[in-house]
Design a protein around this motif. Structure first.
Motif, short mmCIF file in Angstrom:
data_model
loop_
_atom_site.label_atom_id
_atom_site.label_comp_id
_atom_site.label_asym_id
_atom_site.label_seq_id
_atom_site.Cartn_x
_atom_site.Cartn_y
_atom_site.Cartn_z
N ARG A 173 0.83 -1.21 0.00
CA ARG A 173 0.00 0.00 0.00
C ARG A 173 0.86 1.26 0.00
O ARG A 173 0.50 2.27 -0.62
N ALA A 174 1.99 1.18 0.68
CA ALA A 174 2.91 2.33 0.67
C ALA A 174 3.44 2.57 -0.74
O ALA A 174 3.55 3.73 -1.18
N LEU A 175 3.76 1.51 -1.47
CA LEU A 175 4.24 1.66 -2.84
C LEU A 175 3.16 2.25 -3.74
O LEU A 175 3.44 3.07 -4.62
N ALA A 176 1.90 1.84 -3.52
CA ALA A 176 0.78 2.39 -4.30
C ALA A 176 0.63 3.89 -4.04
O ALA A 176 0.43 4.68 -4.97
N LYS A 177 0.74 4.29 -2.78
CA LYS A 177 0.66 5.71 -2.45
C LYS A 177 1.85 6.48 -3.01
O LYS A 177 1.74 7.65 -3.38
N LEU A 178 3.01 5.81 -3.07
CA LEU A 178 4.21 6.46 -3.59
C LEU A 178 4.05 6.81 -5.07
O LEU A 178 4.30 7.96 -5.48
N VAL A 179 3.63 5.85 -5.89
CA VAL A 179 3.49 6.13 -7.32
C VAL A 179 2.37 7.13 -7.57
O VAL A 179 2.46 7.96 -8.48
N LYS A 180 1.33 7.08 -6.74
CA LYS A 180 0.25 8.07 -6.89
C LYS A 180 0.75 9.46 -6.51
O LYS A 180 0.39 10.46 -7.14
N TRP A 184 2.34 9.06 -11.10
CA TRP A 184 2.57 7.96 -12.04
C TRP A 184 1.34 7.06 -12.03
O TRP A 184 1.18 6.21 -11.16
N THR A 185 0.48 7.23 -12.99
CA THR A 185 -0.76 6.45 -13.04
C THR A 185 -0.68 5.30 -14.03
O THR A 185 -1.67 4.59 -14.24
N TRP A 186 0.47 5.12 -14.65
CA TRP A 186 0.64 4.07 -15.67
C TRP A 186 2.00 3.42 -15.41
O TRP A 186 3.04 3.98 -15.74
N VAL A 187 1.99 2.25 -14.78
CA VAL A 187 3.24 1.62 -14.36
C VAL A 187 3.29 0.18 -14.84
O VAL A 187 2.26 -0.45 -15.12
N GLY A 188 4.50 -0.32 -14.93
CA GLY A 188 4.72 -1.73 -15.18
C GLY A 188 5.08 -2.42 -13.88
O GLY A 188 5.45 -1.77 -12.90
N ALA A 189 4.98 -3.75 -13.85
CA ALA A 189 5.25 -4.48 -12.61
C ALA A 189 5.94 -5.80 -12.94
O ALA A 189 5.59 -6.47 -13.91
N VAL A 190 6.91 -6.13 -12.12
CA VAL A 190 7.58 -7.42 -12.22
C VAL A 190 7.75 -7.93 -10.79
O VAL A 190 8.03 -7.17 -9.87
N ARG A 191 7.61 -9.24 -10.61
CA ARG A 191 7.59 -9.81 -9.27
C ARG A 191 8.31 -11.15 -9.24
O ARG A 191 8.52 -11.78 -10.29
N ALA A 206 -4.12 -4.22 -6.15
CA ALA A 206 -5.42 -3.86 -5.56
C ALA A 206 -5.37 -2.45 -4.97
O ALA A 206 -6.30 -1.65 -5.17
N ALA A 207 -4.29 -2.15 -4.25
CA ALA A 207 -4.16 -0.81 -3.64
C ALA A 207 -3.97 0.26 -4.72
O ALA A 207 -4.52 1.37 -4.61
N ALA A 208 -3.21 -0.06 -5.76
CA ALA A 208 -2.98 0.90 -6.84
C ALA A 208 -4.27 1.22 -7.58
O ALA A 208 -4.52 2.37 -7.96
N THR A 209 -5.10 0.20 -7.77
CA THR A 209 -6.39 0.43 -8.43
C THR A 209 -7.24 1.39 -7.63
O THR A 209 -7.90 2.29 -8.18
N GLN A 210 -7.23 1.25 -6.30
CA GLN A 210 -7.98 2.17 -5.45
C GLN A 210 -7.43 3.59 -5.54
O GLN A 210 -8.17 4.56 -5.39
N GLU A 211 -6.14 3.70 -5.79
CA GLU A 211 -5.50 5.03 -5.90
C GLU A 211 -5.63 5.61 -7.30
O GLU A 211 -5.18 6.72 -7.56
N GLY A 212 -6.23 4.86 -8.24
CA GLY A 212 -6.36 5.35 -9.60
C GLY A 212 -5.14 5.09 -10.45
O GLY A 212 -4.93 5.78 -11.46
N VAL A 213 -4.31 4.13 -10.06
CA VAL A 213 -3.10 3.78 -10.81
C VAL A 213 -3.36 2.49 -11.57
O VAL A 213 -3.94 1.54 -11.03
N CYS A 214 -2.93 2.44 -12.82
CA CYS A 214 -3.14 1.25 -13.66
C CYS A 214 -1.80 0.57 -13.92
O CYS A 214 -0.77 1.22 -14.04
N VAL A 215 -1.86 -0.75 -14.02
CA VAL A 215 -0.67 -1.56 -14.29
C VAL A 215 -0.73 -2.04 -15.73
O VAL A 215 -1.67 -2.74 -16.12
N GLU A 216 0.25 -1.61 -16.53
CA GLU A 216 0.26 -1.98 -17.94
C GLU A 216 0.53 -3.47 -18.13
O GLU A 216 -0.09 -4.13 -18.96
N TYR A 217 1.46 -4.00 -17.36
CA TYR A 217 1.79 -5.43 -17.43
C TYR A 217 2.28 -5.87 -16.07
O TYR A 217 2.76 -5.06 -15.25
N SER A 218 2.15 -7.15 -15.77
CA SER A 218 2.64 -7.73 -14.53
C SER A 218 3.28 -9.07 -14.86
O SER A 218 2.58 -10.03 -15.20
N GLU A 219 4.60 -9.10 -14.78
CA GLU A 219 5.36 -10.30 -15.15
C GLU A 219 6.01 -10.91 -13.92
O GLU A 219 6.29 -10.23 -12.93
#
Length: 831
Positions: A173-180, A184-191, A206-219
């Motif tokens: 959740r802290a990372l979601a608040k950070l990008v918001k 940065w509302t359009w981010v990529g993700a790797v895990r 889930a937290a990013a979606t609540q903050e209005g941030v979208c994930v382009e890809y998640s690999e």
């Protein structure tokens, strides 16, 4: 050098034994399996100096506790440290070794009590889950220093688990608040493809979606996966449109990803990292600096552990000459070997100095996870101190502890749950109901110092215990962004919609991808990226930019505009012309033509026409309560007076030539009839107007229905019946005038005003018949203009048709204005 997870790599006996499980090696060598022979032991290789430091930190903490006179005074603590090899299968064998020891009995039975009283470890969430599945059966507490998966906070499934590092529930959740926070509302993700990465990334998305941030890809990647998989992930990242990459990766997976990123020359990304790698000194070396400089991420708070560096400097193979791990560490550190049979390899002398080396083992500048290991060891000691009632009054002497031959693991769990102590550094240590510590992080930024080395600079903090809006704070230090830029990168799927526009979701795209649609007329958006436009209040309208509501333009027929000025000019011209005709008639009042035209009625008609012209002025200007009542009543009464006079004049002419009475009685009868008819007809219109004003008078009205962008200020009729009654009565008088004029059509020419009255009535009727549809269909101020035009047109028609012929004779043909001329024509007609 090789190690086995079945036997402790480092151990020491004591009254209490604390187990340890660390990923001291990060590569596994597996032999082929056979159905006819037992499998060979797993062999781990490639020592991880950072994890080896964690193990030594645990030993340092235990030694410190053993030397303490206030904590477990007469109790010694031993340890057994196993290698989990950062993998689940070795972790299973390590867990079995910790639970029952490494001895093998002929009866193939386990000893009755666990060989350890608590376990510190492991360094990964997945291996910790495996450890708990075994230790949980015996309710042996496990205190992890680095397992952050939120799944481990499930007390029903893991009742004996504790940790000294915050749960990823908070970090994600802290990372979601950070990008918001940085837009940065359009981010990529790797895990990482394990419990740590999968659960952490799921929470982040889930937290990013609540903050209005979208994930382009998640690999997802795994350190044990194929190279083709890693290549595919890097290709996906390169082909993406986002410039921000959230890497929720364990240390080993990050290492694998960066190697492939270097090979494919992946640059220009703003990295946002998790606590697992964001303060890794190994990754901050120059090899990866071109990729990771400017990275941001949350890390565990940095701490100082007095004496640890000196303790690490004393680590030497001489401490335990038979310990293979210490030899492997020395060989790895100094790039030498203790085996003299290997040609072409530098021989280790044992005189090498750790003071001359700076690597991830000796780096104590970023003691974050090491501090979590330190706290875990002290938490176990404090729990045992409480359980053994050390130093309690009436129980023991000399502050010693009451030793128990049999220590129940569940008792250790209970006392661990209740620990609450403060370290020498002032940091408070305690666990909540889920076994988690307080969730506080430092926001770390990778910057370069004067020597061009990468340093970790704290630029902010996050405290989950604070209320929303105050959890995330910045300390004002300048941030270095990707590629050492001082300008924050922009990462959005669609450019922001400016005020006056709204977002329109593009079908098949995430909500962060949208087109900007201009607000419709009468709607505004006064902020950027508005989801919808809001309609202005009834009396307001949107400005040109559709960014704010402004009062609507109030429209009415005014004197300042061209149309109003022209109508007012024609009105005054008509009134002036009528007065001029009156002056002509007054000047020639004693002439036969004027006397024959019924002087009294002629002046009354001219007076009423003057009022008709002037009453049109009441229709121009801003409507008020008085002007609304005046304009229609004045129009109705003045026209009724005019029509009454013309009707009386026509009737008089007809009666004068139709009457059979003596000639001298006609004028007297005619004069009284004229006054009576004019007064009666006018008073009837006055009565209609009085009733109209009494029950439903006209009033000013703001018409917002006809034109949405402006307010039409007009006079509401109040009563349609009253208005059409007034107009209908005038029409009735006009029809009567037309009928009587038609009856007088065969009178002598010199007295025949009937044909002029007929023409005037035809013009009057045509104007007002045309007026009705034009009045109904005209919008706004044009309705008033049509009504004024009808008044002026009918007034000019009456003036010209009735009085123009007479003025022509009076002014241009005076020879025809004689009694003889009139009588002569009459006689010639009679002959």
């Amino acid at each position: 050098m090789l190690g086995s997870p079945e036997f402790p790599l480092l151990s020491k006996k004591g009254d209490i034994t604390i187990g340890g499980a660390f990923s001291i090696h990060n590569q596994i060598s597996q032999s082929s399996l056979s159905l006819s022979e037992p499998p060979e032991p797993l062999v781990c290789s490639r020592i991880n100096l950072r994890e080896f430091r964690f193990a030594q930190t645990m030993i340092f903490a235990i030694e410190e506790i053993n030397n303490s006179s206030s904590l477990l005074p007469n109790i010694s603590i031993g340890y057994k440290i196993f290698d989990s090899c950062a993998s689940t299968l070795p972790s299973t064998r390590a867990a079995m070794g910790l639970m029952n020891g490494q001895e093998r009995t002929s009866g193939k039975t386990c000893s009755g009590q666990s060989s350890v009283h608590a376990v510190v470890g492991t360094s990964e969430s997945s291996t910790t889950v495996v450890m708990l599945q075994i230790s949980g059966i015996f309710q042996i507490p496990v205190i992890s220093h680095f397992a952050t998966c939120a799944c481990l906070s499930n007390r029903k499934e893991y009742p004996s688990f504790f940790r000294t590092i915050p749960s990823d529930y908070y970090q994600s959740r802290a990372l979601a608040k950070l990008v918001k926070h940085f837009g940065w509302t359009w981010v990529g993700a790797v895990r990482s493809d394990n419990d740590y990465g999968n659960n952490g990334m799921a929470t982040f998305i889930a937290a990013a979606t609540q903050e209005g941030v979208c994930v382009e890809y998640s690999e997802a990647i795994s350190r044990t996966g194929s190279r083709e998989q890693v290549e595919k992930v890097v290709r996906v990242i390169r082909s993406g449109t986002t410039t921000v990459l959230v890497a929720f990766l364990a240390y080993d997976e990050m290492d694998v990803l960066l190697e492939e990123a270097l090979r494919q020359n992946l640059t220009g990304l703003q990295w946002v990292g998790s606590e697992s790698w964001i303060t890794s000194g190994h990754l901050a070396k120059k090899r990866y600096a071109s990729i990771l400089t400017g990275s941001l991420g949350f890390a565990i708070k940095k701490a100082k552990i007095p004496g640890l560096q000196d303790f690490l400097l004393r680590v030497h193979p001489r401490q335990e000459p038979q310990n293979i791990l210490l030899q492997e560490f020395w060989e790895e550190t100094f790039d030498c070997t203790f085996q003299s049979s290997l040609l072409g390899t530098k021989q280790c002398s044992g005189n090498e100095r750790l003071e001359d080396i700076f690597n991830s083992f000796m780096d104590v500048s970023e003691l974050r996870i090491s501090n979590c290991v330190y706290k875990a060891a002290y938490a176990v000691a404090h729990a045992m101190h409480s359980m053994l009632k050390c130093g309690q009054s009436g129980e023991t002497n000399n502050h010693s502890c009451v030793w128990k031959d049999h220590i129940e693991p569940r008792q250790v769990v209970k006392h661990l749950q209740d620990v609450n102590f403060t370290l020498h550094s002032g940091e408070r240590v305690y666990f909540d109901k889920q076994g988690d510590p307080a969730a506080t992080y430092e926001l770390v930024n990778w910057q370069r110092n004067a020597a061009r080395d990468v340093v970790f600079v704290t630029v902010g903090s996050y405290d989950a215990s604070q209320p929303n809006g105050k959890q995330f704070t910045m300390n004002g230090i300048n941030i270095t962004w990707v590629e050492e830029s001082q300008k924050r990168p922009l990462s959005v799927c669609s450019e922001s919609c400016f005020p006056g526009f709204r977002q329109a979701i593009i079908k098949g795209k995430p909500i962060c991808c949208f087109s900007c649609i201009a607000c419709a007329a009468g709607e505004i958006s006064n902020s950027s990226n508005s989801a919808e436009c809001s309609r202005c209040p009834l009396e307001y309208w949107s400005n040109e930019d559709h960014s704010e509501c402004v009062p609507k333009v109030i429209e009415f027929l005014s004197y300042e505009e061209t149309m109003g000025a022209l109508l007012a000019a024609f009105s005054l011209f008509g009134a002036g012309l009528t007065l001029a005709v009156s002056c002509v008639f007054f000047w020639f009042r004693n002439t036969p033509l004027v006397r024959a035209s019924n002087l009294e009625l002629s002046f009354l008609v001219l007076f009423s026409l003057t009022l008709c012209f002037l009453c049109s002025l009441t229709f121009i200007g801003q409507p008020t309560e008085w002007s609304c009542m005046l304009r229609h009543t004045a129009f109705g009464i003045t026209f009724a007076l005019c029509m009454s006079c013309i009707l009386a004049k026509t009737i008089t002419v007809v009666m004068a030539f139709k009457a059979r009475r003596p000639a001298n009685t006609v004028p007297q009868c005619s004069a009284s009839l004229q006054r009576t008819s004019v007064l009666g007809c006018t008073l009837l219109q006055v009565l209609i107007c009085v009733v109209w004003l009494a029950f439903a008078p006209p009033f000013p009205y703001k018409n917002t229905a006809h034109a949405t962008e402006r307010i039409i200020l007009e006079c509401d009729l109040g009563s349609d019946i009253g208005f059409w009654g007034v107009l209908g009565y005038i029409g009735l008088l006009a029809v009567l005038c037309l009928i009587f004029a038609f009856l007088a059509r065969k009178l002598p020419d010199n007295f025949n005003e009937a044909k002029f009255i007929t023409f005037s009535m035809l013009i009057f009727s045509a104007v007002w018949v045309t007026f009705i549809p034009a009045y109904v269909s005209s919008p706004g101020k044009f309705t008033v203009a049509v009504e004024i035009f009808a008044i002026l047109a009918s007034s000019f028609g009456l003036l010209f048709c009735i009085f123009a012929p007479k003025c022509y004779i009076l002014l241009l043909k005076p020879e025809r204005n004689t009694k003889n001329q009139i009588m002569g024509r009459n006689q010639s007609k009679a002959l």
